[in-house]
Design a protein around this motif. Sequence first.
Motif, mmCIF file in Angstrom:
data_model
loop_
_atom_site.group_PDB
_atom_site.id
_atom_site.type_symbol
_atom_site.label_atom_id
_atom_site.label_comp_id
_atom_site.label_asym_id
_atom_site.label_seq_id
_atom_site.Cartn_x
_atom_site.Cartn_y
_atom_site.Cartn_z
ATOM 1 N N VAL A 1 3.140 10.108 6.225
ATOM 2 C CA VAL A 1 2.021 9.321 5.711
ATOM 3 C C VAL A 1 0.828 9.544 6.634
ATOM 4 O O VAL A 1 0.870 9.190 7.817
ATOM 5 C CB VAL A 1 2.366 7.821 5.631
ATOM 6 C CG1 VAL A 1 1.119 7.010 5.264
ATOM 7 C CG2 VAL A 1 3.457 7.593 4.602
ATOM 8 N N PHE B 1 1.893 11.983 1.992
ATOM 9 C CA PHE B 1 1.002 11.038 1.334
ATOM 10 C C PHE B 1 -0.238 10.813 2.213
ATOM 11 O O PHE B 1 -0.152 10.870 3.442
ATOM 12 C CB PHE B 1 1.711 9.703 1.099
ATOM 13 C CG PHE B 1 3.025 9.844 0.375
ATOM 14 C CD1 PHE B 1 3.082 9.754 -0.999
ATOM 15 C CD2 PHE B 1 4.200 10.078 1.087
ATOM 16 C CE1 PHE B 1 4.288 9.899 -1.671
ATOM 17 C CE2 PHE B 1 5.419 10.211 0.427
ATOM 18 C CZ PHE B 1 5.456 10.120 -0.957
ATOM 19 N N GLN C 1 9.366 11.390 5.240
ATOM 20 C CA GLN C 1 8.070 11.300 4.562
ATOM 21 C C GLN C 1 6.954 11.239 5.611
ATOM 22 O O GLN C 1 7.097 10.557 6.631
ATOM 23 C CB GLN C 1 8.010 10.054 3.677
ATOM 24 C CG GLN C 1 9.095 10.022 2.608
ATOM 25 C CD GLN C 1 9.222 8.650 1.981
ATOM 26 O OE1 GLN C 1 8.799 8.429 0.854
ATOM 27 N NE2 GLN C 1 9.814 7.717 2.699
ATOM 28 N N ALA D 1 0.832 -1.204 0.000
ATOM 29 C CA ALA D 1 0.000 0.000 0.000
ATOM 30 C C ALA D 1 0.866 1.254 0.000
ATOM 31 O O ALA D 1 0.571 2.228 -0.707
ATOM 32 C CB ALA D 1 -0.928 -0.003 1.215
ATOM 33 N N LEU D 2 1.948 1.241 0.764
ATOM 34 C CA LEU D 2 2.839 2.403 0.805
ATOM 35 C C LEU D 2 3.568 2.581 -0.524
ATOM 36 O O LEU D 2 3.732 3.710 -1.004
ATOM 37 C CB LEU D 2 3.835 2.253 1.953
ATOM 38 C CG LEU D 2 3.243 2.309 3.370
ATOM 39 C CD1 LEU D 2 4.324 2.057 4.415
ATOM 40 C CD2 LEU D 2 2.552 3.630 3.635
ATOM 41 N N GLU E 1 2.488 1.719 -3.447
ATOM 42 C CA GLU E 1 1.518 2.218 -4.427
ATOM 43 C C GLU E 1 1.291 3.718 -4.282
ATOM 44 O O GLU E 1 0.965 4.408 -5.258
ATOM 45 C CB GLU E 1 0.192 1.460 -4.280
ATOM 46 C CG GLU E 1 0.281 0.016 -4.761
ATOM 47 C CD GLU E 1 -0.984 -0.764 -4.476
ATOM 48 O OE1 GLU E 1 -1.900 -0.198 -3.823
ATOM 49 O OE2 GLU E 1 -1.066 -1.944 -4.893
ATOM 50 N N LEU E 2 1.464 4.232 -3.066
ATOM 51 C CA LEU E 2 1.344 5.672 -2.849
ATOM 52 C C LEU E 2 2.557 6.431 -3.373
ATOM 53 O O LEU E 2 2.491 7.643 -3.595
ATOM 54 C CB LEU E 2 1.189 5.972 -1.354
ATOM 55 C CG LEU E 2 -0.169 5.732 -0.702
ATOM 56 C CD1 LEU E 2 -0.065 5.965 0.797
ATOM 57 C CD2 LEU E 2 -1.238 6.618 -1.303
ATOM 58 N N ARG F 1 -2.808 8.698 7.790
ATOM 59 C CA ARG F 1 -3.829 7.652 7.730
ATOM 60 C C ARG F 1 -5.138 8.250 8.252
ATOM 61 O O ARG F 1 -5.273 8.581 9.416
ATOM 62 C CB ARG F 1 -3.422 6.461 8.583
ATOM 63 C CG ARG F 1 -4.282 5.196 8.561
ATOM 64 C CD ARG F 1 -5.278 5.096 7.490
ATOM 65 N NE ARG F 1 -5.771 3.740 7.292
ATOM 66 C CZ ARG F 1 -6.802 3.463 6.554
ATOM 67 N NH1 ARG F 1 -7.477 4.447 5.957
ATOM 68 N NH2 ARG F 1 -7.200 2.222 6.368
ATOM 69 N N ILE G 1 -3.509 8.227 3.012
ATOM 70 C CA ILE G 1 -4.281 6.985 2.881
ATOM 71 C C ILE G 1 -5.700 7.313 3.321
ATOM 72 O O ILE G 1 -5.958 7.557 4.493
ATOM 73 C CB ILE G 1 -3.689 5.855 3.739
ATOM 74 C CG1 ILE G 1 -2.253 5.562 3.320
ATOM 75 C CG2 ILE G 1 -4.547 4.596 3.636
ATOM 76 C CD1 ILE G 1 -1.565 4.519 4.180
ATOM 77 N N GLU H 1 -9.704 14.370 4.013
ATOM 78 C CA GLU H 1 -9.176 14.542 2.653
ATOM 79 C C GLU H 1 -9.651 15.851 2.029
ATOM 80 O O GLU H 1 -8.891 16.541 1.339
ATOM 81 C CB GLU H 1 -9.593 13.359 1.791
ATOM 82 C CG GLU H 1 -8.859 12.074 2.174
ATOM 83 C CD GLU H 1 -9.458 10.852 1.518
ATOM 84 O OE1 GLU H 1 -9.006 10.513 0.410
ATOM 85 O OE2 GLU H 1 -10.375 10.245 2.104
ATOM 86 N N VAL I 1 5.607 6.001 -1.659
ATOM 87 C CA VAL I 1 6.491 6.162 -0.499
ATOM 88 C C VAL I 1 7.812 5.447 -0.782
ATOM 89 O O VAL I 1 7.837 4.290 -1.220
ATOM 90 C CB VAL I 1 5.826 5.601 0.775
ATOM 91 C CG1 VAL I 1 6.789 5.666 1.961
ATOM 92 C CG2 VAL I 1 4.540 6.362 1.080
ATOM 93 N N ASN J 1 -9.687 3.467 1.973
ATOM 94 C CA ASN J 1 -8.628 2.530 1.619
ATOM 95 C C ASN J 1 -8.712 1.306 2.531
ATOM 96 O O ASN J 1 -8.725 1.438 3.753
ATOM 97 C CB ASN J 1 -7.269 3.205 1.767
ATOM 98 C CG ASN J 1 -6.153 2.404 1.133
ATOM 99 O OD1 ASN J 1 -6.021 1.204 1.353
ATOM 100 N ND2 ASN J 1 -5.332 3.073 0.332
#
Length: 567
Positions: free
Chosen positions: A386, A420, A384, A331-332, A334-335, A388, A422, A405, A337, A426
Amino acid sequence: MIAWRKLNRMKNSTYMRSLRIAYRVLRASTRGYPRWNDFIENTPDDWPPEPSIEGSGKNILMATSVGSHLAVNAVDSCIAAALTLRGNNVHALLCDRDLPACLACEAGWYSNDGEFAQRGPSKSVCIGCFKPSARMFDTLGIPVRSYGQMLNEKDRKDATSIAESLPFDCISSFKDDGIALGEHAMAGALRYFAKGSLEDEPHAEAILRRYFEAAILTLRATKKILSDLNIDVVVAHHGIYVPQGIIAETARSMGVRVVTWNPAYRKKCFIFSHDTTYHHTMMDEPVSLWEGVHLTPELLEKTRSYLAGRAIGKDDWIWFHDRPEFSGGQALRELGVKSELPVIGLLTNVIWDAQLHYRPNAFPTMTNWLLDSIEYFANRPEMQLVIRVHPAERTGAIKSRETVEEIITRAFPKLPDNVFVIGSANPVSTYAIIPHFNAALIYGTKTGIEITCMGKPVIVAGEAWIRGKQLTKDASSPEEYFEFLNELPYSGELDKDTIHRGFKYAFHFFFRRMIPLDFMEPLSGWPPYRVNLSSMDDLRPGRYKGLDVICEGIESGAQFIYPAEAE
C-alpha cells in the motif's frame, strides 16, 4: 471592442504581470517584517548597543540573502539582535538584484516558465526584495553588505561566460574549488519546477543555466565578504539550494564555521545545526547525544501525547492535512486491500524536495526506489503493498508539478493486483493506516520516527532521520534493500526495548533538537509567524532559554540541544 482587446493585451503583458508579482511581494512585506522600531522605543537603554571592543566578540554573518523571504528575515533579524546584545559584531548579506535566480523564484509566480527563463526575477520578485530587508537590518544597526558590492564586472562576465558555455549535461556535476555549484544549481532548478527531474521541460536548460550562473556569482561574492570582514561564523537558512548552499560550502572550504537553521514541526520551534544542512545532521549525529537521556514516565507521556497530536497538527505549525479522516480500515477496504494478507506500507516524500547527494541512499532517487519496490512486490503475491503518497504534494507551500501517482501510472499503466495507491488528495490520515501495516518502507519521510514508536518495523532506503539510530533496517544498496524485503512479512511487532528506544529518540528529536523561541507567534497564511516582544531587553541573556542555546551554539560551537528533560 478594439479598446477592450487592447486593455486585455495590456493586462496580460509581461510588464503588467511583473508589476503584479512585485505588488504581491511588497504587500506581503508590509505585514511580515518585525516591528523593530516599536520594540526599540520600549527599550530603556540606547539602541543599538555600543559595538564590542575589537577582538572581544565573534564576527558573524547572517547570510539572509533573500530579503523577500519573510520567515527567514524574522528569525535572522532576531538572532542578529540577540547576538549583538551578547557583544558580537554582526553583519547581514542581502542580494540586490544581482542573482539571475534564487530561492525566492518559484514557478507559481509566473504565468509560464518561458517568461522566467527569458527575463528572470529582476523586474518582478526582486523589486520588493532588497530595500525592505535592508531597512529592517538598518533599524537594528546591523551593517548590510550586498552582492552588488562584492562583485565586479569581471565576476559577472566570467559567471555569464561559464554558465552559457558549459555543456548542459555537465552542469549538475560541476565543481569549483571543490564547491558543488552544479549540484546546488540543479536542486534550485528542481525546486523552481517542483519536480523530481528536468525531463520534458522545454525551458529546463535556460532555467538551470540561470541557477548555475547565480551559483557562480554567489561563490565569488561569498569568498570576498568572508575575507573582507574576517568572518568567524556564517548563519544560513536551510544550507542548501541557491544561494544558501553555496554560501555554506564556501565558508566551510575557507575554514569558517557554519550554522544552518530551519523551522521545526512544533509550534514556535526551530532546528539549528553545525557545519551542514539539518538534513545531513539529523542522520549523522552520534546516538550518544540522546541514548543516555533518562526518559521518565512523565517525559514518556509527554512524548506519547505529542505524537498522538501530530495526526491533527495539535501542537505543530507544519502539517499537511486540514481535515484528516481516521477510518484507516475502511479506506483500505475501499481500495480492495484484503484483510487476510499482510500489508506492507510504503510512504513517499515530496519528489523534488532537497534533492542533494546523500551517502547512505540505497537508490539514486526516490523514484528509482518507488518503481523498483513495485516491481519487487509484483512477484510477491502473498503480500500487499500500500503506497501512501505524501499529502504535501498537494498542500505544501510549493505544489508539486510532478506527482507520485503520475510517475507510477507512466511506469505501470496497470498496477499489479497486490499494489494499491492512496493518493495525496485522499483525506485518510496516514496515522490511521499505519496500525494495519506489517512493516513500513520509507525513503526520506520523518514519519519513520512515529512508525517505530507505534511498534512497526521500518526498512529505510533513503535519507530518513530515523536511519542510523539502531531502530530500523537501514539499506545502503539495492541489494541490501531487497535482502531486507525478502525477510517480509515479519512475524510480529518490535520488542518493548526497541519501542522504548524509539520514544527516547522521538523525545530527543521533537523536544531537544527542536528549540523553542516562545516570542515567535504563529500566524495563518504568510508569513507563518511574527516576532512578539515587549522590548529589545527580551532578547538579552537569561530571558529565553531557547534563545540562549541558539546564541551559545553560534558563538562557541556548543550543541544545539535544548535541555527539555530538565524542565
